[in-house]
Design a protein around this motif. Sequence first.
Motif, PDB file in Angstrom:
ATOM      1  N   ILE A  92      26.952  45.034  54.103  1.00  0.00           N
ATOM      2  CA  ILE A  92      27.634  44.509  52.933  1.00  0.00           C
ATOM      3  C   ILE A  92      26.604  44.244  51.838  1.00  0.00           C
ATOM      4  CG2 ILE A  92      28.993  42.582  52.041  1.00  0.00           C
ATOM      5  CD1 ILE A  92      30.198  42.266  54.820  1.00  0.00           C
ATOM      6  N   ASN A  93      26.907  44.675  50.636  1.00  0.00           N
ATOM      7  CA  ASN A  93      26.024  44.443  49.492  1.00  0.00           C
ATOM      8  C   ASN A  93      25.700  42.952  49.380  1.00  0.00           C
ATOM      9  OD1 ASN A  93      24.985  44.076  46.796  1.00  0.00           O
ATOM     10  ND2 ASN A  93      25.907  46.038  46.257  1.00  0.00           N
ATOM     11  N   PRO A  94      24.430  42.575  49.319  1.00  0.00           N
ATOM     12  CA  PRO A  94      24.077  41.143  49.277  1.00  0.00           C
ATOM     13  C   PRO A  94      24.582  40.437  48.026  1.00  0.00           C
ATOM     14  CG  PRO A  94      22.145  42.527  48.882  1.00  0.00           C
ATOM     15  CD  PRO A  94      23.241  43.435  49.342  1.00  0.00           C
ATOM     16  N   LEU A  95      24.975  41.187  46.996  1.00  0.00           N
ATOM     17  CA  LEU A  95      25.522  40.567  45.791  1.00  0.00           C
ATOM     18  C   LEU A  95      26.999  40.230  45.934  1.00  0.00           C
ATOM     19  CD1 LEU A  95      23.845  42.837  43.073  1.00  0.00           C
ATOM     20  CD2 LEU A  95      23.060  40.624  43.949  1.00  0.00           C
ATOM     21  N   TYR A  96      27.601  40.584  47.052  1.00  0.00           N
ATOM     22  CA  TYR A  96      29.032  40.347  47.264  1.00  0.00           C
ATOM     23  C   TYR A  96      29.345  38.862  47.249  1.00  0.00           C
ATOM     24  CZ  TYR A  96      32.918  39.061  50.278  1.00  0.00           C
ATOM     25  OH  TYR A  96      34.013  38.437  50.810  1.00  0.00           O
ATOM     26  N   ASP A  97      30.468  38.514  46.588  1.00  0.00           N
ATOM     27  CA  ASP A  97      31.006  37.156  46.578  1.00  0.00           C
ATOM     28  C   ASP A  97      32.502  37.277  46.832  1.00  0.00           C
ATOM     29  OD1 ASP A  97      32.075  34.656  45.979  1.00  0.00           O
ATOM     30  OD2 ASP A  97      30.716  34.280  44.315  1.00  0.00           O
ATOM     31  N   ASN A  98      32.991  36.619  47.874  1.00  0.00           N
ATOM     32  CA  ASN A  98      34.391  36.774  48.259  1.00  0.00           C
ATOM     33  C   ASN A  98      35.352  36.350  47.166  1.00  0.00           C
ATOM     34  OD1 ASN A  98      36.262  37.340  50.666  1.00  0.00           O
ATOM     35  ND2 ASN A  98      36.983  35.338  49.963  1.00  0.00           N
ATOM     36  N   ASP A  99      34.930  35.440  46.297  1.00  0.00           N
ATOM     37  CA  ASP A  99      35.815  34.907  45.268  1.00  0.00           C
ATOM     38  C   ASP A  99      35.645  35.599  43.924  1.00  0.00           C
ATOM     39  OD1 ASP A  99      36.604  33.225  47.232  1.00  0.00           O
ATOM     40  OD2 ASP A  99      35.711  31.416  46.400  1.00  0.00           O
ATOM     41  N   VAL A 100      34.946  36.746  43.902  1.00  0.00           N
ATOM     42  CA  VAL A 100      34.666  37.434  42.636  1.00  0.00           C
ATOM     43  C   VAL A 100      34.889  38.936  42.803  1.00  0.00           C
ATOM     44  CG1 VAL A 100      32.867  38.032  40.960  1.00  0.00           C
ATOM     45  CG2 VAL A 100      33.012  35.707  41.861  1.00  0.00           C
ATOM     46  N   VAL A 101      35.518  39.558  41.808  1.00  0.00           N
ATOM     47  CA  VAL A 101      35.583  41.019  41.718  1.00  0.00           C
ATOM     48  C   VAL A 101      35.213  41.422  40.299  1.00  0.00           C
ATOM     49  CG1 VAL A 101      37.353  41.290  43.502  1.00  0.00           C
ATOM     50  CG2 VAL A 101      38.038  41.019  41.112  1.00  0.00           C
ATOM     51  N   TYR A 102      34.989  42.726  40.113  1.00  0.00           N
ATOM     52  CA  TYR A 102      34.599  43.247  38.805  1.00  0.00           C
ATOM     53  C   TYR A 102      35.596  44.322  38.348  1.00  0.00           C
ATOM     54  CZ  TYR A 102      30.275  40.699  39.461  1.00  0.00           C
ATOM     55  OH  TYR A 102      29.345  39.703  39.654  1.00  0.00           O
ATOM     56  N   HIS A 103      36.876  44.000  38.474  1.00  0.00           N
ATOM     57  CA  HIS A 103      37.928  44.938  38.102  1.00  0.00           C
ATOM     58  C   HIS A 103      38.170  44.911  36.594  1.00  0.00           C
ATOM     59  CE1 HIS A 103      39.992  44.832  42.349  1.00  0.00           C
ATOM     60  NE2 HIS A 103      38.703  45.090  42.401  1.00  0.00           N
ATOM     61  N   ASP A 104      38.475  46.068  36.018  1.00  0.00           N
ATOM     62  CA  ASP A 104      38.916  46.098  34.633  1.00  0.00           C
ATOM     63  C   ASP A 104      40.424  46.321  34.527  1.00  0.00           C
ATOM     64  OD1 ASP A 104      38.866  48.675  35.550  1.00  0.00           O
ATOM     65  OD2 ASP A 104      37.477  49.443  34.036  1.00  0.00           O
ATOM     66  N   ALA A 105      41.113  46.326  35.676  1.00  0.00           N
ATOM     67  CA  ALA A 105      42.567  46.484  35.672  1.00  0.00           C
ATOM     68  C   ALA A 105      43.253  45.370  36.452  1.00  0.00           C
ATOM     69  CB  ALA A 105      42.952  47.844  36.259  1.00  0.00           C
ATOM     70  N   ALA A 106      42.550  44.273  36.677  1.00  0.00           N
ATOM     71  CA  ALA A 106      43.098  43.187  37.496  1.00  0.00           C
ATOM     72  C   ALA A 106      44.353  42.575  36.887  1.00  0.00           C
ATOM     73  CB  ALA A 106      42.038  42.104  37.705  1.00  0.00           C
ATOM     74  N   SER A 107      44.440  42.551  35.567  1.00  0.00           N
ATOM     75  CA  SER A 107      45.595  41.906  34.929  1.00  0.00           C
ATOM     76  C   SER A 107      46.896  42.632  35.225  1.00  0.00           C
ATOM     77  CB  SER A 107      45.380  41.835  33.406  1.00  0.00           C
ATOM     78  OG  SER A 107      45.291  43.142  32.847  1.00  0.00           O
ATOM     79  N   ARG A 108      46.797  43.896  35.645  1.00  0.00           N
ATOM     80  CA  ARG A 108      48.011  44.677  35.927  1.00  0.00           C
ATOM     81  C   ARG A 108      48.259  44.848  37.428  1.00  0.00           C
ATOM     82  NH1 ARG A 108      45.156  46.910  31.832  1.00  0.00           N
ATOM     83  NH2 ARG A 108      44.154  48.494  33.151  1.00  0.00           N
TER      84      ARG A 108
END
Length: 762
Positions: free
Chosen positions: A283-299
């Motif tokens: 697992i990428n060490p920068l992973y945070d379970n409470d964070v994503v980097y989506h640009d379509a999350a609002s939909r």
Amino acid sequence: MKAMKRSTLATLINATLFSAVAGTSFSSIAAENDTSAKSNQLEVIQITARKRVENAQEVPVSVSALQGDNLDAYSSAGMDIRFMNAKIPSLSVESSFGRTFPRFYVRGLGNTDFDLNASQPVSLVVDEVVQENPILKGFPVFDIERVEVLRGPQGTLFGRNTPAGLVKFDSVKPSQEFDAYGALSYGSKGSTDFEGAFGTGLTDRISTRVSVLWQDKEDYIDVKAPGFEKENSLGGYSEKAARVQFLYEGDDFTGLLNYHVRDLDGRPIAFRANLIEAGTNNINPLYDNDVVYHDAASRATQQVDTQGLSLKLEWDLKEHTVTSITAWESAEIYSRADVDGGYGNAFAPSMGPGVIPFSSETADVIPDHDQLTQELRLSSNFSGDVNYQVGVFLFDEDLTIESYSFDTGAYDAANSNFGLQNGYAVQDQSTSAWAVFGSLDYTLTDDLKITAGLRYSDDDKEFYAKRTKTPVPFTGASDFKEGSANPSDSHVSWDLSAAYKYSDDINLFARIANGFRAPSVQGRILFGDEVTVAESETINSIEAGIKSDVLDGQGRVNATVFYFQMNDQQLTAVGGGANFNRLINADKTTGYGFELDTEWVLTDELNATFNLSYNNTELSDNDLAVQVCAQCTVTNPVNSAGLAVLDGNSLPHAPEWISNATLRYSKELEGGEFFVYGDVSYRSEINFFLYESVEFKGDALFETGVRAGYAWAEGDNEYEASVFVRNLFDEQTVIGGVDFNNNTGMLNEERFVGAEFKVRFF
């Protein structure tokens, strides 16, 4: 485009299911039913695996039957049906849709297909009605009387799509006795869960039972993609389900009406771009379970509505019983997600996290679905050496699927938002099937019984797909594309089994069986141009086992060894660099292994279970090859066309080892009972896809749960207060991937802590 219409309530038969241990309902329940039973003996488990009520220890089938209060250990506080994963020998469950569309695997046999008309070799039967569409299979489990997992082909009594096995749920039925309960829990991330039921007699012959479920979880995942930042954007859901039943009991006739409904409004599973480090499966060490980097999350959204109605009529004709089961099921879904799991792409000003070759935002929709089934069977009730069952079965399904693609970075003026629709395709499928079946039981001696079964099945599909806009015109694909298929087949399934009573406490059994899965169609031509058809797969299986009660009823040890050979196994080449699913057939697949189910009353206060299975699967087809991932490290041989050769591979999502154990301690205290319940489960490493690669090999998964509480009675009511934790050590493991774009993955549920209060009224 409008989201699908919503129904008002919801049915789900989901996650309260499995006590995940081989039928651990302990002596207190048995004592209530049999005052002569010793307080420290295990309960006699009654099952209906062969459509008759029988002692599980005497049935010549590898089956785990689960019932009783131990269901709480796995189902508390909003768990969906995936909690069954690795809790039963040879059973695993996964999903790339989150709380819906579970994919079941038994003895390594399953289907990774994520299309909404995907067929599976493991059937789900709820209250004697088959749930064919994968969306129907996600119904939550609540107010359940019994769960049975039948391993191996079940084609004679249960039909065409059961070559791997069957998962069977039976809900609590109405009765003349007044009975009600309610359970409320609260846990991590603002999760709230309520379930309850009420049952009573309305007249001397009519009774009813109403069961409800409500689950809610707040959005807790923050979006941190530049320009799209928003707190608490994903991860939540609100789910409601209900079941209403009416039972009429005459002198020689009973009728049971069952209506159930489900309504889910939530978010899809969180895809995470480049979650897996290149060249490893870490697992990428920068992973945070409470964070994503989506640009379509609002939909991103997932809305599911299902409902169903069944009517079971049964006539007792002294030496025969006539049973009719008529049922209707319907499902609707709208699921839209940021599948690439990141923001931007290689053609945009910025992108991340990591390299995003291209954006992928899609929606899958079932706007219309209807399933009708009818079963009519005649069962003998002779007191002699011979008994039989004969019957007919009819199945009809109409299904429409819509697939949408969106240009995440393009502005949609009509909806005042980004995510302009840039692709559309529709599928229409009609399935008609019918079967006649029979089963004969013959008692050769007082100790030896033989069962033989036969079923003739006929299956026909009419399929048509049409694309009116392609999302990839730069590949030369045209906007308009259509395709059709009309596969049909018939097959004779059979089984032969023997049960030998070696002693009062030991039963031996052997079984050989044949089953098949009807032809399947894959026509999700949003990104591809081809409608593919998989021919029928057939399986021959042999197994033998022992079922024993030991230590004067204080222990139970059941063990099975098996071997199977599947011809023309239906497989799905998921994803690949072209992002297109294709159905293929493998010439031959072999598998072998064993299952061990045990449970123990160690003392009057201490009970335990231990279960273990080993499954080895292997594909045998020199010419079978599939497309591979876009950025991963493939370890299979690759041919001149750049395809991975699959000969010798194990099946995807098929762990060799599954093990689980529970320990329950109880102590009388101040007029009540203090209890502690602990459980552990383990499944070994798995491959996510047909080909093998470094990145898409899931590590072994080990999870631990603990539940502690106090139960007491006051007046005519019983109460229980408890606290619990799931995934105690917060082990995070990648459980699935997306291979066509980047090393995108999904994770298992993190640690969950909660508290629950129950009350039961009599």
